[in-house]
Design an enzyme around this catalytic site. Structure first.
Site, PDB file in Angstrom:
ATOM      1  N   SER A   1       0.778  -1.133   0.011  1.00  0.00           N
ATOM      2  CA  SER A   1       0.072   0.041   0.050  1.00  0.00           C
ATOM      3  C   SER A   1       0.828   1.227   0.108  1.00  0.00           C
ATOM      4  O   SER A   1       1.518   1.548  -0.994  1.00  0.00           O
ATOM      5  CB  SER A   1      -1.056  -0.300   1.022  1.00  0.00           C
ATOM      6  OG  SER A   1      -2.223   0.763   1.234  1.00  0.00           O
TER       7      SER A   1
ATOM      8  N   HIS B   1      -4.634  -1.544  -4.226  1.00  0.00           N
ATOM      9  CA  HIS B   1      -5.983  -2.207  -3.753  1.00  0.00           C
ATOM     10  C   HIS B   1      -7.095  -1.726  -4.794  1.00  0.00           C
ATOM     11  O   HIS B   1      -8.174  -1.233  -4.461  1.00  0.00           O
ATOM     12  CB  HIS B   1      -6.418  -1.276  -2.456  1.00  0.00           C
ATOM     13  CG  HIS B   1      -5.452  -1.568  -1.294  1.00  0.00           C
ATOM     14  ND1 HIS B   1      -4.957  -2.624  -0.923  1.00  0.00           N
ATOM     15  CD2 HIS B   1      -4.841  -0.366  -0.519  1.00  0.00           C
ATOM     16  CE1 HIS B   1      -4.129  -2.378   0.006  1.00  0.00           C
ATOM     17  NE2 HIS B   1      -3.963  -1.111   0.274  1.00  0.00           N
TER      18      HIS B   1
END
Length: 239
Positions: free
Chosen positions: A130, A166
């Protein structure tokens, strides 16, 4: 030991459900240690404020997996007297998620970009999830500024272009990256679904990998006519 070439593993993966622990490590972390030829891992949790509870959870996951894991903390001061010397003692530097904007600001205040660039060139494997993926690129999109996603364009730039993370679990990311690439705010973007990662040797993408069958890795780039086009990349399923 060190990798055979400067190596970055940029992911939306690495932490998996575990029957007893908060989470466990899966094939993505195993790949990082395999690339580094060693199991000494330093976790940098700047993006989540060096959360002590999360650090303990990482240590439990590492013990269960058989890795030697320690942390570099920067809040409220570095936990070691010489950050560069400390980081040289590890095979993999793993960067956790959270606020990529805050991560970049704190790292720059402590000279981490220059240190990490030297270690990368010397063969220490840089990896993360991330925020710990976006940081290595020139930019991406983030919720660091608030609930609405926004561009970040001052990444470390070790890798060219932008990074999306994501992509399959946060629906707003894909259309925004398309628009920002089309407008030239972001360069061409390499994007990962949850469970996938991008393996770079130097600044070249060697391959895309996944822990999750069917998960996608895509490239979004300008179509030259004011729009953007998205292409699926081949993805290797990790054992």
């Amino acid at each position: 030991m060190t990798a055979s070439a400067p190596t970055i593993l940029a992911t939306s993966a690495g932490l998996r459900p575990h029957p007893r622990l908060r989470f466990g490590f899966g094939p993505m972390m195993a790949l990082a240690t395999e690339l580094a030829h060693g199991d000494r891992i330093c976790v940098i949790g700047t993006a989540s404020g060096d959360d002590r509870g999360f650090q303990r959870d990482m240590e439990e996951a590492a013990r269960e997996a058989g890795y030697r894991l320690h942390h570099l903390s920067l809040f409220s001061m570095p936990n070691v007297p010489d950050v560069e010397a400390y980081l040289r003692g590890f095979d993999v530097i793993w960067v956790n998620g959270g606020s990529v904007v805050n991560l970049l600001a704190v790292w720059r205040a402590h000279g981490l970009p220059e240190i990490l660039h030297r270690l990368w060139k010397e063969g220490v494997v840089l990896a993360g999830i991330s925020a710990g993926s976006i940081c290595w690129f020139e930019g991406g999109v983030t919720d660091s500024f608030g609930p609405e996603l926004a561009p970040v364009t001052n990444g470390l730039g070790f890798l060219p272009g932008a990074n999306g993370v994501h992509m399959d679990s946060e629906a707003a990311r894909r259309p925004l990256i398309h628009r920002l690439v089309a407008e030239g705010v972001l360069g061409p973007a390499l994007c990962t679904d949850d469970g996938t990662g991008l393996l770079f040797r130097g600044t070249d993408l060697e391959r895309a990998v996944t822990e999750v069958p069917g998960a996608r890795v895509t490239r979004i780039e300008s179509d030259g006519a004011g729009g953007a086009v998205e292409t699926d990349l081949p993805v290797e399923l990790l054992a």
